[in-house]
Design an enzyme around this catalytic site. Structure first.
Site, PDB file in Angstrom:
ATOM      1  N   LYS A 274       3.949   9.065   8.842  1.00 40.90           N
ATOM      2  CA  LYS A 274       3.705   8.433  10.128  1.00 40.90           C
ATOM      3  C   LYS A 274       4.635   8.955  11.249  1.00 40.90           C
ATOM      4  O   LYS A 274       4.381  10.032  11.757  1.00 40.90           O
ATOM      5  CB  LYS A 274       3.711   6.910   9.971  1.00 40.90           C
ATOM      6  CG  LYS A 274       2.556   6.471   9.017  1.00 40.90           C
ATOM      7  CD  LYS A 274       2.221   5.006   9.052  1.00 40.90           C
ATOM      8  CE  LYS A 274       0.891   4.754   8.357  1.00 40.90           C
ATOM      9  NZ  LYS A 274       0.967   4.274   6.991  1.00 40.90           N
TER      10      LYS A 274
ATOM     11  N   ASP B 243       9.423   3.050  -0.229  1.00 39.12           N
ATOM     12  CA  ASP B 243       8.367   3.665   0.569  1.00 39.12           C
ATOM     13  C   ASP B 243       8.596   3.290   2.035  1.00 39.12           C
ATOM     14  O   ASP B 243       8.357   2.154   2.443  1.00 39.12           O
ATOM     15  CB  ASP B 243       7.002   3.196   0.069  1.00 39.12           C
ATOM     16  CG  ASP B 243       5.846   3.860   0.816  1.00 39.12           C
ATOM     17  OD1 ASP B 243       6.103   4.543   1.835  1.00 39.12           O
ATOM     18  OD2 ASP B 243       4.686   3.689   0.387  1.00 39.12           O
TER      19      ASP B 243
ATOM     20  N   TYR C 145       0.851  -1.187   0.000  1.00 42.80           N
ATOM     21  CA  TYR C 145       0.000   0.000   0.000  1.00 42.80           C
ATOM     22  C   TYR C 145       0.885   1.233   0.000  1.00 42.80           C
ATOM     23  O   TYR C 145       1.842   1.313   0.777  1.00 42.80           O
ATOM     24  CB  TYR C 145      -0.894   0.003   1.243  1.00 42.80           C
ATOM     25  CG  TYR C 145      -1.807   1.205   1.358  1.00 42.80           C
ATOM     26  CD1 TYR C 145      -2.832   1.418   0.441  1.00 42.80           C
ATOM     27  CD2 TYR C 145      -1.637   2.136   2.384  1.00 42.80           C
ATOM     28  CE1 TYR C 145      -3.670   2.519   0.545  1.00 42.80           C
ATOM     29  CE2 TYR C 145      -2.479   3.238   2.498  1.00 42.80           C
ATOM     30  CZ  TYR C 145      -3.492   3.424   1.578  1.00 42.80           C
ATOM     31  OH  TYR C 145      -4.318   4.515   1.683  1.00 42.80           O
TER      32      TYR C 145
HETATM   33  C1  LIG Z   1       0.307   4.710   5.655  1.00 43.29           C
HETATM   34  C2  LIG Z   1       1.085   4.480   4.400  1.00 43.29           C
HETATM   35  C3  LIG Z   1       0.983   5.343   3.291  1.00 43.29           C
HETATM   36  C4  LIG Z   1      -0.039   6.436   3.219  1.00 43.29           C
HETATM   37  O1  LIG Z   1       0.156   7.412   4.177  1.00 43.29           O
HETATM   38  P1  LIG Z   1      -1.081   8.395   4.559  1.00 43.29           P
HETATM   39  O2  LIG Z   1      -0.469   9.382   5.483  1.00 43.29           O
HETATM   40  O3  LIG Z   1      -2.121   7.524   5.178  1.00 43.29           O
HETATM   41  O4  LIG Z   1      -1.546   8.998   3.284  1.00 43.29           O
HETATM   42  C5  LIG Z   1       1.842   5.130   2.237  1.00 43.29           C
HETATM   43  N1  LIG Z   1       2.739   4.137   2.245  1.00 43.29           N
HETATM   44  C6  LIG Z   1       2.852   3.279   3.275  1.00 43.29           C
HETATM   45  C7  LIG Z   1       3.893   2.204   3.240  1.00 43.29           C
HETATM   46  C8  LIG Z   1       2.024   3.414   4.380  1.00 43.29           C
HETATM   47  O5  LIG Z   1       2.124   2.543   5.391  1.00 43.29           O
END
Ligand SMILES: *Cc1c(COP(=O)(O)O)cnc(C)c1O
Length: 442
Positions: free
Chosen positions: A280, A240, A145
């Site tokens: 995060k 990511d 994701y």
């Molecule tokens: C949570 C998450 C996102 C998205 O971040 P948001 O602040 O919810 O838009 C993207 N990549 C990863 C790996 C994530 O865990």
């Protein structure tokens, strides 16, 4: 079972004015059934809901609350900063300090651009990769994701170089059609996709360690292989680290995988990823996120270059103050504590499920961990999809009734914090045997 009447009443009000009653779908408890708990306050490792029930929190806001809720240092930084104004629309010092902190921690980074969410970070990194390479296709992995970016919502790849169908309604086929979805941890599939369409591929984006299909760490050599293949074809590698960044080590998964004595001490043999995304933890519970990489690559961004990217609240002074105070609290002793607590809780969960005869697999990526309700190992999304989600639902509710709030989905990491002390851990350990028996009782 505790009283949930106030939560139920709020959920009813919410459903009248908000689709499904929530502002982010997994909060609605659809994966586990029942009434989502509306939280009135949180302190340390504990949530208190509107009916007055307390829970040990194993969601940690899906990762950001690494120091625990309302940590005094973060609270101080936020209060002091907010007293001087909330947002200026001009540059301010906190955004420089936060960027410096991030660049200092993650060795391959030279520059970062601050944004407000992880979604914005991956969306912008993708635009930058396309702008810098002049190519438009992107490779992602099923079960990873990257936020709700159109081009990255596709999960449903059916093999090598198959262009995916959109996973969400409202994503045009043209957006999803530029996305090649491959199985995670499958370098042969990546080789084959590049052999077929290598000249069209702008970037490979991967979760540094997957945490959004449950926790699935990259197989030994996977990240390094992605680096080697992308470099050979002139494509960029985007790591990511929105979830793993500053959680898996002081410098995220990159630091975890390349630390001295690790698989690739000092860095990957073929070089570091070109771009990283963060969110995060670096916002400390406020909307702050970032993407970054080498200065020559970041120079493609406006105002220096032609790739446009902007934000009214980007680098917000209060959010960056919270992020900076949080990162400053991310000390070596914090990581030792996270390791110990996650080890204890993970092992106890696995023991309880074994005792109760429930098929399961415990997987870890540094201090991130999750329990799959299926026999493992889980190496990719299709393995995770074999889970007994009904058993997880029974387990989840038994834990909740015993005062432990797990993520309400079988496909999520469990998150601990610096505030998970003996009392919190004992509460979790006491809840596990009964929850394991409930899971078995299907
Ligand atoms: C949570 C998450 C996102 C998205 O971040 P948001 O602040 O919810 O838009 C993207 N990549 C990863 C790996 C994530 O865990």
């Amino acid at each position: 079972m505790s009283d949930t009447s106030q939560s139920a009443a709020l959920f009813e009000r919410a459903r009248a004015v908000t689709p499904g009653g929530v502002n982010s779908p997994v909060r609605a408890f659809r994966g586990v059934g029942g009434t989502p708990r509306f939280v009135a306050s949180a302190k340390g490792a504990w949530l208190t809901d509107v009916d007055g029930t307390r829970y040990v929190d194993l969601i940690s806001s899906w990762g950001p609350m690494i120091l625990g809720h309302a940590h005094p240092d973060v609270l101080d930084a936020v209060a002091q900063t907010a007293s001087r104004g909330f947002s200026f629309g001009t540059p301010s010092e906190n955004e420089v300090a936060l960027a410096e902190e991030i660049v200092a921690r993650v060795e391959p980074l030279e520059q970062v651009r601050l944004v407000s969410s992880g979604t914005e970070a991956t969306m912008s990194a993708l635009r930058l990769a396309r702008g810098a390479t002049g190519r438009s296709a992107v490779v992602k992995f099923a079960g990873c994701y990257h936020g709700h970016v159109d081009a990255l919502l596709a999960h449903a790849g059916s093999g090598v170089a198959t262009f995916a169908l959109p996973d969400s309604a409202g994503v045009p086929a043209s957006a999803a059609g530029e996305t090649i979805v491959l199985p995670y941890n499958d370098l042969a599939a990546v080789e084959a996709a590049f052999a077929e369409r290598g000249e069209e591929i702008a970037a490979v984006i991967t979760e540094a360690a997957a945490g959004n299909m449950g926790v699935v760490p990259p197989a030994p050599g996977f990240t390094e292989g992605l680096r080697r293949i992308t470099a050979a074809h002139g494509a960029l590698l985007i790591s990511d680290e929105v979830m793993t960044g500053f959680r898996c080590s002081p410098s995220g998964w990159y630091g975890h995988e390349t630390r001295a004595g690790g698989e690739h001490p000092g860095g990957y043999p073929s070089g570091a990823p070109d771009l990283f995304t963060f969110g995060k933890v670096m916002g400390g519970g406020f909307p702050a996120a970032a993407f970054g990489g080498r200065a020559d690559l970041m120079a493609h961004l406006a105002p220096d270059g032609p790739v446009y990217q902007a934000g009214t609240l980007s680098g917000n002074p209060v959010a960056t103050a919270a992020g900076l105070a949080t990162l400053r609290g991310c000390t070596p002793s914090l990581y030792d504590h996270l390791a110990e607590v996650s080890q204890t809780i993970g092992a106890a969960a696995s023991d309880a499920l074994t005792q109760a005869g429930v098929p399961h697999t415990l997987q870890r990526a540094s201090s991130m961990f999750s329990v799959f309700f299926t026999d493992g190992p889980v190496e990719r999304y299709s393995d995770a999809q074999g889970q007994d989600t009904a058993a997880f639902g029974r387990f989840f509710h038994a834990m909740l009734d015993a005062g432990v709030h797990l993520p309400p989905s079988a496909y999520e990491s469990w998150f601990v914090s610096g505030a998970h002390d003996d009392e919190a851990v004992e509460t979790v350990l006491a809840a596990l045997p009964g929850a394991a028996r409930a899971a078995a009782a299907g």
